[in-house]
Write an enzyme that holds these catalytic residues in place. Structure first.
Site: not given
Length: 559
Positions: A149, A222, A246
Site C-alpha cells: 500500500k 482505503s 480499510s
C-alpha cells in the site's frame, strides 16, 4: 492530461485542484508513465470503451505469455514459493509475470501509485543466484511478489499519507517490509489509497480505483488499490491497513480474502511519519490481503517468527498457530453466531442472501452450533469512532490539502463532518473519548459472553460494492475497530443479480440511514459484484479466528 500520461480507465473523473496542484500531479503521473514500456500498453479501444466487467481482459489482451498466465492465474503465494524452491519457476519469471499483469491491471482500474519492474527483476535475479549457488531459499517467501500500500515505506520508493503535500521518497524499509524482504519477498509496485487514507473509496491524485467486477462501482478503501490489483491477479499477496474497514471493505468489494488482526499483533513501525491523531483512541491494524486462507496463515506465521516485538515493544508477542489451531475452547461443537443486521442498517438483498446461504450450510454440517447474535449499540459506536478519528476537528487534514491546492474530495468532507462541527479537543476531551471507548469495550465483551459464541459471522458492508462516491456507511467494519476485535472477510459464491431481480424481504427500515441505503439499492446497478462475509473472534484471539476458519473451510467453500 498530457499525451505523455498512461491511459487509464476513469468513468468518473477525479475533481481538479489549483493550477499548481494539477501541474504537480501531472509531473507525478508523467514519471509513472515513463517507466511503462509501449509493449505493455493496452489498446486504446480497451481504455476508451471498456466493458463493465474487466476481469477477463488481462488473460485475453495478448500482452501476457502462456507462462505469464500460468504463473499469475493458477497459484497462490504458498504455491509460488514451492514452485520457485523446486525449480519449476525461476523468481525472474514470476516477478516478470506479476509486474506485467500489475501494469495491465492499473490501466483497467488505476490501482497503482508506483511500478518498478526492472528493480523487481534485479531482486529476483539475486534470489535465483542464491538458490543456484546454495541450493537453499532465503526464506518462506523466496521469489514471491508482494504488493504494498502506498503509505507503507519501501527503501528508494515514493510514499504519501493521503495528500500531495506529503509525497516523499523513503530512504529505508519500514519494519514490516524489512521482514518481508528478509523472507524473500520481491517488491514490484505500490498501490493506490484515498485522500487522507480515510475513505471506503480509493480516490487520490493518482486516480479513482475501479472495481474490476463492475467498473461503475467502488473498489473500496482505503486499501482499494490492493484489492483491485489482487482481484485481477496482478498480485496474490499484498499488505493493507485498517482503522475503520480499510482492509475488509475493499477485500469484500473485490471478492478476495482480507484480514484485520487485533491492533499490534503485527508490526507497524514507521508506517506513518508523525503518526496519526486518530490513534490516540483508535489503533490502526495492518494485515494481509490475498487469494487463499493459507497465504493469510503463511503471512502471519512468518511475521510471528521474526519476533518483531524485539524491535518494537508495542507489538504483542502472541504465539501463532493459525489454521492449525484447535477449533476454539468450547468445541465441539463450534458455536457460530450470525448477526444478520447491526440494529441500525439492514444490509442490501445480496448480502442477506449470502448470510442465509452460509447459515444454511453450517446448519446442515455436523460440528457447528448455529445461533443468532444480537447486535450491540452499533449506532453509538459508529458515532464515537467518527469523532475519535479527528480530535483536532480535521484541521490538520484541511491544512495539508490547502498547502498544495488539493481539492477536498466529497468523501473527505463527509468523514470530517462530525468532528468539524466542534472545536479541537483538549487533553481532557481526548481522555473522555478513551473512557467512553473502554467502558463500551467492557460492556460489549460482556454482551459477547452472554451470547455464548466462539465466532460471529456478519456482513462486511451494507451491500455489495457501492456506486462511486456513496461509501458512507462503515458500520459493519468500523464497529470492530472500535472494540478492536480481529476480523477476516472471505468470498462466497453469491454475487449481486441484475437490477430489479431481487429486493428486501421486509419493507420496514430501521433508521433514516437504513432508509437511505434502501434508496441507494433501488437507484443502483450492482450486477456482478461479489459478496464477502466477515468472520470475527474475540480480541487477541487471532489464531483462534484462523483455526475457526479452518473448521469452516469445507462448509463455506473456502480455499
Amino acid at each position: 492530461m498530457s499525451s505523455k500520461m498512461l491511459p487509464v480507465i476513469q468513468p468518473v473523473p477525479v475533481p481538479s485542484g489549483s493550477a499548481a496542484y494539477e501541474a504537480a500531479r501531472e509531473a507525478i503521473l508523467g514519471e509513472f508513465a515513463a517507466a511503462v514500456p509501449d509493449q505493455l500498453h493496452l489498446p486504446p479501444s480497451t481504455v476508451q470503451k471498456p466493458p463493465r466487467n474487466v476481469t477477463r481482459i488481462p488473460g485475453e489482451c495478448g500482452l501476457l505469455s502462456a507462462l505469464d498466465l500460468e504463473i499469475t492465474e493458477k497459484h497462490d503465494g504458498y504455491a509460488l514459493a514451492k514452485a520457485i524452491a523446486s525449480g519449476r519457476f525461476t523468481a525472474v519469471a514470476v516477478a516478470t509475470a506479476f509486474a506485467k499483469r500489475a501494469i495491465i491491471a492499473h490501466q483497467l482500474t488505476a490501482c497503482l501509485t508506483e511500478w518498478f519492474m526492472d528493480e523487481a527483476i534485479a531482486q529476483a535475479e539475486a534470489l535465483d543466484a542464491h538458490l543456484a549457488s546454495t541450493g537453499k531459499t532465503v526464506g518462506p517467501l523466496h521469489g514471491v511478489p508482494v504488493s504494498i500500500k502506498a503509505h507503507i515505506p519501501i527503501a528508494g520508493h515514493w510514499s504519501n499519507v493521503g495528500y500531495l503535500s506529503t509525497v516523499k521518497k523513503d530512504r529505508s524499509d519500514c519494519q514490516m517490509v524489512a521482514i518481508l524482504r528478509k523472507a524473500g519477498a520481491v517488491f514490484y509496485c505500490k498501490t493506490n489509497q484515498p485522500q487522507a487514507i480515510m475513505h471506503l473509496e480509493s480516490t487520490s491524485l493518482y486516480g479513482r480505483v475501479l472495481n474490476p467486477h463492475n467498473i461503475n462501482l467502488s473498489a473500496g478503501g482505503s486499501s482499494g488499490g490492493e484489492a483491485a490489483l489482487i482481484a485481477l491477479r496482478g498480485s496474490v499477496l499484498g499488505v493493507g491497513t485498517d482503522i475503520g474497514g480499510s482492509i475488509r471493505g475493499p477485500a469484500a468489494f473485490c471478492g478476495i480474502y482480507g484480514f484485520k488482526p487485533t491492533s499490534y499483533v503485527l508490526p507497524m513501525k514507521d508506517f506513518l511519519p508523525g503518526g496519526a491523531a486518530a490513534e490516540l483512541n483508535i489503533l490502526c491494524s495492518t494485515g494481509p490481503m490475498c487469494t487463499s486462507l493459507r497465504d493469510m496463515d503463511l503471512f502471519m506465521s512468518l511475521m510471528a517468527s521474526a519476533k518483531p516485538y524485539l524491535e518494537d515493544p508495542r507489538v504483542i508477542p502472541l504465539p501463532w498457530t493459525g489454521l492449525a489451531s484447535a477449533p476454539l475452547q468450547n468445541s465441539p461443537p463450534l458455536k457460530v453466531g450470525f448477526m444478520m443486521h447491526d440494529g441500525a442498517i439492514i444490509p442490501q438483498p445480496p448480502v442477506t442472501r449470502a448470510l442465509e446461504w452460509a447459515r444454511s450450510r453450517l446448519e446442515q454440517t455436523p460440528g457447528f452450533q448455529v445461533q443468532s447474535f444480537e447486535p450491540y449499540q452499533v449506532a453509538q459506536a459508529v458515532k464515537n469512532i467518527r469523532l475519535a478519528y479527528w480530535p483536532d476537528g480535521g484541521r490538520d487534514s484541511r491544512q495539508r490539502l490547502a498547502e498544495a491546492g488539493e481539492p477536498v474530495l466529497p468523501l473527505t468532507e463527509w468523514i470530517l463532518a462530525d468532528a468539524s462541527r466542534g472545536p479541537p479537543l483538549d487533553s481532557f476531551g481526548v481522555l473522555q473519548q478513551r473512557l467512553d471507548r473502554d467502558e463500551f469495550r467492557c460492556n460489549f465483551s460482556q454482551h459477547w459472553e452472554s451470547q455464548d459464541v466462539d465466532l460471529v459471522i456478519c456482513p462486511s458492508f451494507v451491500g455489495p460494492a457501492c456506486a462511486h462516491e456513496t461509501a458512507w456507511y462503515w458500520n459493519y467494519t468500523a464497529f470492530w475497530n472500535y472494540v478492536d476485535y480481529p476480523g477476516v472477510v472471505v468470498p462466497t459464491p453469491v454475487t449481486a443479480l441484475a437490477k430489479g431481480a431481487e429486493d428486501y424481504a421486509s419493507s420496514d427500515p430501521l433508521s433514516e440511514e437504513c432508509k437511505h441505503v434502501r434508496r441507494l439499492w433501488r437507484e443502483g446497478d450492482f450486477e456482478g459484484a461479489p459478496i464477502d462475509l466477515q468472520v470475527v473472534a474475540r480480541r487477541y484471539h487471532d489464531s483462534d479466528l484462523l483455526g475457526g476458519l479452518a473448521a469452516l473451510q469445507a462448509a463455506l467453500e473456502l480455499h
